[in-house]
Design an enzyme around this catalytic site. Structure first.
Site, PDB file in Angstrom:
ATOM      1  N   GLU A 278       4.988   1.790   2.897  1.00 12.35           N
ATOM      2  CA  GLU A 278       6.410   1.549   2.408  1.00 12.35           C
ATOM      3  C   GLU A 278       6.428   0.210   1.791  1.00 12.35           C
ATOM      4  O   GLU A 278       7.433   0.281   0.541  1.00 12.35           O
ATOM      5  CB  GLU A 278       7.101   1.761   3.925  1.00 12.35           C
ATOM      6  CG  GLU A 278       7.150   3.131   4.581  1.00 12.35           C
ATOM      7  CD  GLU A 278       7.586   4.143   3.813  1.00 12.35           C
ATOM      8  OE1 GLU A 278       8.230   4.035   2.667  1.00 12.35           O
ATOM      9  OE2 GLU A 278       7.036   5.492   3.734  1.00 12.35           O
ATOM     10  N   ASP A 359      -0.292   3.752  -1.504  1.00 11.77           N
ATOM     11  CA  ASP A 359      -1.640   3.778  -0.728  1.00 11.77           C
ATOM     12  C   ASP A 359      -2.579   2.855  -1.035  1.00 11.77           C
ATOM     13  O   ASP A 359      -2.963   2.166  -0.003  1.00 11.77           O
ATOM     14  CB  ASP A 359      -2.386   5.272  -1.096  1.00 11.77           C
ATOM     15  CG  ASP A 359      -1.438   6.357  -0.094  1.00 11.77           C
ATOM     16  OD1 ASP A 359      -0.614   6.109   0.480  1.00 11.77           O
ATOM     17  OD2 ASP A 359      -1.915   7.615  -0.214  1.00 11.77           O
TER      18      ASP A 359
HETATM   19 ZN   LIG Z   1       5.380   6.955  -0.007  1.00  7.55          ZN
END
Ligand SMILES: [Zn+2]
Length: 413
Positions: A278, A359
């Site tokens: 996030e 990611d």
């Molecule tokens: Zn995401």
């Protein structure tokens, strides 16, 4: 000009056909892999969970097809039965054509149009989600949510509608620019108000208790120079066993919010990796970039309405008399989805690109990809995600890459 109605019909039916076709494609693909856990997932999901995820995917697809068909019929009836001009005529006849009246008319039509979908929403929550063990919503919470939503729309949406219609009266030819400015102001206000006034109406937020997890997450925030006022736990379990994490507010008012369901499903390093992901969205400036895009889209939207509002044929094709902006606003709202549907693969592709970037960021600050991979595997398993979507289907609809795609990309980092 009487070509408008057939063209609009064709557009609506084309979307419906495309959705059913994609759904059928996906169904066959899932069924073709349904007999045994695919090699890529052996040791990650067990046989019963995999079977259950296949059943859940198929049940949701069946329900989705019913929903699409029903929604398509409702839209066609609303557009071509003459009910909309009748409603406008009724309001005009009894209350005149002031901005207040026209906004009330739009609001009432919007409310009436939300009613046909209510039984399907209810079924999705209390039958479909219930059957697969996801539903934790009580009848009372569900109905209260609807009532609160309606009251919020009345308190916030109705004044905004009045303001936009007033702006049309006040500003002349460039009203669309001013209306857009008003919408931006409203959205900025919501950004501030939502975390403080609106979200607490629906959920309870409590600070994450002192302890190992809190320490770990605060250290991560420090390590990534991410400023946050607090870490909050939201009682997501009040409505569903699905899980999530997000931020609210901005600047020094920013809060990190974790669903209680997420905390109960993941280990501490996995939670840290999810938060790192996030924070990755934030650090890579995904949020302002998407905001700029949606802001630009609404500018285009207002401009299109201003052009349509000058076309008598547009009004007459749907049974209206030209002259008032309100029907043009309504028709645009009803029809824009039919066109935007074909652009959704582009926006989803864009969103997936950002997911990969977030990611990669998470793997970087964690110094290893394994925690995030662990988290993604568990989330896919707990949410009974479709592990074998048809590539065309996921390419069209998925805002996040599939588990296999994300794992492969993470291993490459
Ligand atoms: Zn995401």
């Amino acid at each position: 000009m009487n070509w408008v109605a057939p063209v609009v019909c064709i557009l609506i039916l084309a979307r419906w056909a495309a959705e059913l076709w994609l759904s059928q494609l996906n169904r066959r693909h899932v069924l073709a892999h349904a007999d045994a856990v695919p090699v890529a997932f052996r040791g990650i999901v067990d046989e019963p969970t995999y079977k259950k995820s296949v059943d859940y995917t198929l049940a949701k697809a069946r329900f989705g097809n019913i929903e699409e068909t029903y929604g398509t019929i409702v839209l066609l009836v609303i557009l071509f039965s003459g009910v909309l001009p009748f409603a406008f005529h009724f309001f005009e006849h009894h209350h005149g054509t002031s901005a207040w009246t026209m906004a009330a008319c739009l609001f009432t039509i919007g409310f009436a149009m939300s009613l046909p979908g209510l039984p399907l929403d209810w079924y999705a929550q209390f039958r479909l989600e219930e059957k697969f063990g996801f539903n934790t919503t009580t009848q009372k919470t569900w109905w209260m949510d609807r009532i609160k939503g309606l009251l919020l729309a009345a308190v916030l949406g109705y004044p905004l509608l009045v303001l936009i219609l007033k702006i049309v009266e006040w500003t002349g030819a460039l009203w669309w620019l001013w209306a857009w400015g008003a919408l931006l102001g409203f959205q900025a206000l919501m950004l501030v108000l939502a975390p403080v006034l609106i979200m607490p109406l629906f959920n309870k937020f409590t600070p994450l208790p002192e302890g190992g997890l809190r320490e770990r997450l605060l250290k991560l925030a420090q390590r990534t120079s991410f400023v946050a006022k607090s870490i909050q736990v939201m009682d997501g379990s009040k409505r569903s066993r699905h899980s999530n994490a997000f931020f609210t507010g901005f600047g020094k008012f920013r809060k990190i919010v974790l669903f209680d369901t997420l905390i109960s499903q993941l280990s501490e390093p996995e939670l840290e990796a999810v938060l790192a992901h996030e924070i990755g969205h934030f650090k890579k400036k995904h949020i302002p970039k998407m905001l700029i895009f949606s802001t630009f889209s609404s500018l285009v939207g207002f401009y299109v309405v201003s052009v349509l509002a000058k076309q008598d044929w547009f009004y007459r094709s749907f049974g209206f008399e030209p002259g008032n902006i309100a029907p043009a606003l309504l028709l645009f709202t009803l029809l824009s989805g039919v066109v935007m549907f074909w652009l959704s693969p582009l926006t989803h592709w864009w969103s997936r690109k950002y997911e990969y970037e977030a990611d990669a960021f998470a793997a970087g600050v964690m110094n290893e990809p394994q925690s995030l991979i662990g988290a993604l595997r568990k989330l896919n398993e707990k949410n009974l995600s479709n592990l074998t979507p048809h590539p065309l289907y996921s390419g069209f609809y998925y805002s996040h890459p599939t588990l296999v795609e994300r794992e492969a990309a993470l291993r490459d980092t």
